[in-house]
Design an enzyme around this catalytic site. Structure first.
Site, PDB file in Angstrom:
ATOM      1  N   SER A  66       0.830  -1.206   0.000  1.00  0.00           N
ATOM      2  CA  SER A  66       0.000   0.000   0.000  1.00  0.00           C
ATOM      3  C   SER A  66       0.862   1.251   0.000  1.00  0.00           C
ATOM      4  O   SER A  66       1.969   1.256   0.550  1.00  0.00           O
ATOM      5  CB  SER A  66      -0.897   0.008   1.243  1.00  0.00           C
ATOM      6  OG  SER A  66      -1.532   1.266   1.411  1.00  0.00           O
ATOM      7  N   TYR A  92      -2.526  -0.196   9.886  1.00  0.00           N
ATOM      8  CA  TYR A  92      -2.674  -0.757   8.545  1.00  0.00           C
ATOM      9  C   TYR A  92      -1.369  -0.639   7.773  1.00  0.00           C
ATOM     10  O   TYR A  92      -0.891  -1.608   7.174  1.00  0.00           O
ATOM     11  CB  TYR A  92      -3.800  -0.028   7.798  1.00  0.00           C
ATOM     12  CG  TYR A  92      -3.888  -0.394   6.334  1.00  0.00           C
ATOM     13  CD1 TYR A  92      -4.254  -1.680   5.949  1.00  0.00           C
ATOM     14  CD2 TYR A  92      -3.619   0.549   5.337  1.00  0.00           C
ATOM     15  CE1 TYR A  92      -4.337  -2.027   4.604  1.00  0.00           C
ATOM     16  CE2 TYR A  92      -3.698   0.213   4.003  1.00  0.00           C
ATOM     17  CZ  TYR A  92      -4.058  -1.075   3.637  1.00  0.00           C
ATOM     18  OH  TYR A  92      -4.134  -1.413   2.309  1.00  0.00           O
TER      19      TYR A  92
END
Length: 344
Positions: free
Chosen positions: A136, A161
């Site tokens: 990501s 995350y």
């Protein structure tokens, strides 16, 4: 750049097959005659009806097999590798979302760390030709240098995350080094499009409009210092993954990481006004969102902006779909899928 055709004799394992990217990738491979094994746990992080709609569109393909399973279940995952012996694995199963990781950290450790470890272990014991996995853009944290490059320092993530995705890259590097597993990590930059994730801002803004609700914009109402995002259209993401599958690496290193973004960041407010115009066109009447400006959320970064030079050099492709085209496709799909009536 010379790339090969997809090998239809190989078996492709796609985790997160009922998800946004997983669905489109599975569909693209199936359209070209590939054998695809799809795994998904169909969790309720967002509307499961949309996940089932995606799966319904994959079911007619004879070479598609769907298995409801969780990658954090090591025994179940190992059995899949044992039975189907995939050559290519694309791991897209993960608990997504920066803000949700603050509310429910357990889900991220279970799926993104334990689940990914299980994927690596399965690839170790049942060797594969290539493991491609989702990282990501969030790994860049509050990096102020733009555009973000794969060589940048990424040891200061600002959300759990992001930490799990950075962990994935480290784990994949180690397994590649120890067990010679060809692995590629993809740092996705704000993927959007038809049948996308309802938890993404553009989707939520659209839903709120038709519910006659305000949209919250987390940029302090500061238009001069607005948030910038590198929005990447789904078709560009799929083309990039397909090319990575078919373009042999010229490097000796078994583990690589690439940014996959549009390389053309837009102001958040520009993105919102473009969405208003696209929805207006889809509906045949002018619409304007009710807007409420709020402080930037913890964990959000001021700008995401991808350098795609490394990806372009490796596969001869760079994402280029404009937000006007991408959001118009999304708007047309949304209005049709939800059969939205024009507000009077």
């Amino acid at each position: 750049m010379s790339c090969n055709q997809l090998d239809t004799n190989k078996t492709y394992l796609i985790t997160g097959a009922a998800g946004f990217i997983g669905y489109f990738l599975s569909k693209k491979l199936l359209e070209q005659g590939c054998t695809v094994i799809g795994i998904d746990n169909i969790n309720d992080y967002y509307d499961v009806k949309l996940k089932h709609t995606r799966l319904d569109q994959l079911e007619p393909y004879e070479k598609f097999t769907f298995l409801k399973a969780d990658i954090s279940d090591k025994e179940a995952l190992t059995n899949v590798f044992k039975e189907f012996t995939p050559s290519i694995v694309v791991n897209l199963a993960a608990q997504a979302g920066v803000r949700y990781s603050i509310e429910n950290p357990d889900a991220y450790i279970q799926s993104n760390v334990i689940g990914f470890y299980n994927i690596l272990e399965a690839c170790r014991h049942y060797p594969v030709d290539h493991l491609i996995y989702a990282s990501s853009s969030s790994v860049y944290g509050s990096n102020k240098k733009v555009p973000f490059e794969e060589t940048d320092f990424v040891d200061h993530p600002v959300s759990l995350y992001a930490s799990t995705k950075k962990s994935n890259e480290l784990m994949a590097h180690t397994y590649s080094h120890l067990y010679n597993i060809p692995a590629t990590g993809l740092r996705f930059f704000t993927v959007y499009g038809p049948m996308g994730r309802p938890d993404m801002a553009y989707f939520g803004f659209t839903q709120k409009y038709f519910n006659d609700e305000e949209i919250s914009i987390f940029n302090n109402g500061d238009f001069d210092n607005d948030l910038y995002r590198d929005f990447t259209y789904i078709d560009d993401i799929i083309t990039g993954i397909e090319r990575l599958i078919t373009c042999p690496s010229k490097e000796k290193v078994p583990h690589r990481v690439f940014n996959i973004g549009n390389n053309n960041p837009e102001k958040l407010m520009t993105f919102i006004t473009t969405l208003e115009k696209c929805l207006s066109k889809s509906l045949g009447t002018e619409i304007v969102f009710k807007k409420k400006f709020e402080p930037i959320k913890p964990g959000d970064v001021p700008a995401t902006y991808a350098s795609t030079d490394r990806l372009q050099k490796a596969i001869g492709f760079k994402p280029e779909t404009s937000i006007e085209e991408g959001l118009q496709n999304f708007s047309d799909w949304y209005v049709k899928y939800y059969r939205v009536a024009v507000k009077s």
